[in-house]
Scaffold this active site. Structure first.
Site, short mmCIF file in Angstrom:
data_model
loop_
_atom_site.label_atom_id
_atom_site.label_comp_id
_atom_site.label_asym_id
_atom_site.label_seq_id
_atom_site.Cartn_x
_atom_site.Cartn_y
_atom_site.Cartn_z
N SER A 1 -1.84 96.09 38.93
CA SER A 1 -2.53 97.10 39.74
C SER A 1 -2.56 98.42 38.98
O SER A 1 -2.35 98.43 37.76
CB SER A 1 -1.84 97.24 41.09
OG SER A 1 -2.62 97.98 41.98
N ASN A 2 -2.83 99.51 39.65
CA ASN A 2 -2.86 100.82 39.00
C ASN A 2 -2.35 101.89 39.96
O ASN A 2 -2.02 101.59 41.11
CB ASN A 2 -4.27 101.12 38.49
CG ASN A 2 -5.27 101.09 39.63
OD1 ASN A 2 -5.22 101.91 40.54
ND2 ASN A 2 -6.17 100.10 39.61
#
Ligand code: CTP
Length: 218
Positions: free
Chosen positions: A21-22
């Site tokens: 993810s980020n």
């Protein structure tokens, strides 16, 4: 007008307990959804996993992966007037998702990744009735990279923000953006709370959509 807004990160599963993810918090997208509602627009908000209160009167569609976001946008885009792709969609996902937890080993481990679909580019074909707004998250050459995205993804507007260093737009309550228009104009909004920036952006998007409609009139 009907706004379709995406926000937040996506999660690309590796196994039942891990994902890629980020750092996107979803704050900018939620602020845009909130400002659009405040201005009297109808809002559909497609959101990745975030820790934010939902804007009260928006229709909220929660998603997790880039594929789920892609499908949700496909289902919602037809009747929208303004499409704002603010989500930080993962560019790659694991080639295979393990059904069981991947066990630790003593040697190196590599993960094969495959590209995800570009949601924004797939909805910006020329024969569209809605306004298409993209965001550009850049750590360097902000304006130049954003300009490339505007052209390559055939956008009406791109909102460029810097995601590097201490003043990064990521996770912050504040932002500073440069807006680039298809016609070549640019406009800078100096550092301010995302909620304030969102109000200005919503005005700009609604005006641009209005102009587009007027242009098409005989
Ligand atoms: N975007 C998308 N689908 C993807 C990746 C990005 O719709 N699979 C959209 C984002 O929501 C944003 C725009 O494309 O509106 C630009 O995203 P950004 O992360 O800045 O750039 P990328 O296109 O991913 O390119 P790069 O990572 O090389 O900068």
């Amino acid at each position: 007008m009907r706004f379709l807004v995406t926000a937040g990160p996506t999660r690309e599963p590796i196994d039942p307990v891990r994902f890629l993810s980020n750092r996107s918090s979803g704050k900018m997208g939620y602020a845009i959804a909130g400002a659009a509602l405040e201005a009297g627009h109808e809002v559909v908000l497609i959101s990745g996993p975030v820790h934010l209160d939902r804007p009260h009167t928006a229709k909220l569609i929660p998603v997790s992966t880039s594929d789920e976001m892609f499908e949700a946008v496909n289902r919602q885009i037809r009747d929208c007037d303004v499409f704002v792709m603010c989500a930080a969609v993962a560019d790659y996902k694991p080639a295979n998702v393990s059904a069981t937890k991947i066990k630790k080993r003593s040697d190196n481990f590599s993960l094969q990744l495959v590209p995800t679909r570009d949601i924004l580019a797939s909805h910006s074909k020329t024969d569209r009735s809605y306004l298409v707004v993209g965001f550009a998250a850049e750590t360097n050459d902000l304006e130049e990279n954003a300009k490339k995205k505007l052209a390559e993804k055939n956008l009406d507007i791109v909102v460029a923000n810097d995601v590097s260093g201490r003043d990064s737009a990521m996770e912050s309550d504040e932002n500073e953006v440069i807006i680039l228009f298809r016609e070549g104009a640019t406009k800078k909004i100096s550092r301010a709370p995302k909620k304030i920036i969102a109000r200005e952006l919503v005005n700009i998007f609604a005006n641009a959509r209005e102009k587009r409609l007027t242009k098409k009139m005989p």
